[in-house]
Design an enzyme around this catalytic site. Sequence first.
Site, short mmCIF file in Angstrom:
data_model
loop_
_atom_site.label_atom_id
_atom_site.label_comp_id
_atom_site.label_asym_id
_atom_site.label_seq_id
_atom_site.Cartn_x
_atom_site.Cartn_y
_atom_site.Cartn_z
N GLU A 51 0.83 -1.20 0.00
CA GLU A 51 0.00 0.00 0.00
C GLU A 51 0.86 1.24 0.00
OE1 GLU A 51 -3.29 -2.70 0.92
OE2 GLU A 51 -1.35 -2.52 1.91
N THR A 52 0.31 2.27 -0.61
CA THR A 52 0.84 3.62 -0.50
C THR A 52 -0.26 4.49 0.10
OG1 THR A 52 2.34 3.35 -2.38
CG2 THR A 52 1.76 5.60 -1.75
#
Length: 269
Positions: A44-45
């Site tokens: 994830e970002t």
Amino acid sequence: MRIRIVDAFTDRPFAGNPAGVLLLDAFPDDDRLQKVAMEVNHAETAFAHRLPEGGEADWALRWFTPVAEVAMCGHATLATAHVLATTGAHQGPVRFATRSGVLIATPREDGSITLDFPTAPLTEVGVPDGVAEALGAEPRTAFDTGPNVGDLLVELADEKTVRGLTPDHKALAAYSSRGIIATARAEDPSRGYDFVSRCFFPNVGIDEDPVTGSAHTALAPYWSARLGSAELTGLQASPRSGRVRTELRDDRTLLSGRAVTVIEGDLLA
């Protein structure tokens, strides 16, 4: 854009779960966010921007995998709270406005951060046909984890079985909106953890997630009911590995861990 890579649910670099973190003035369009997350190419970002004072939340927060936006992410929330605390962008507890409601992250004196997340509603279901073959082990039980988590939670025979899984990731995609959480009771709780897990999320482009905070909002009520304790520690037994302290408080689950910033730089594109 200033970008940081933070290892979450660990106190040392190159362990736990890495997340990209970008603090912005406002969210650009979704296509731009997705392309940045694809470039970062971690599970994830996180993208966050400050909200006006006086509202129910301090920062807006969104999470993207390399291929999709997700409704909840624990490790990237922990990573974002770590960046806010260590850069001085926000002091004390921070309230994030997210697709899963307002989530609170509280820095502790020992350097850890505690996340306040909604507890996943568990609904027992029959073990779907084909899951054992796709996973490579026979589940004892199976539970739906609700819309925020979106996984099928399965208990396996023992810790050794969980650690030894080599699943067919493509085949696992058929059984839930995100993926599969495989778990078992710890073989030896004196090692400092009460249960183990591994998480496989083919539907959001992640064959195996290193350490998954959101999954522990389902693991906490599951194991608290079986082990008779509201406070537990889970070990996610991925190759990078990481520990998540959990505390069950009715419809909320507290998730605690540490984080380390390992890379900081500018996004030039």
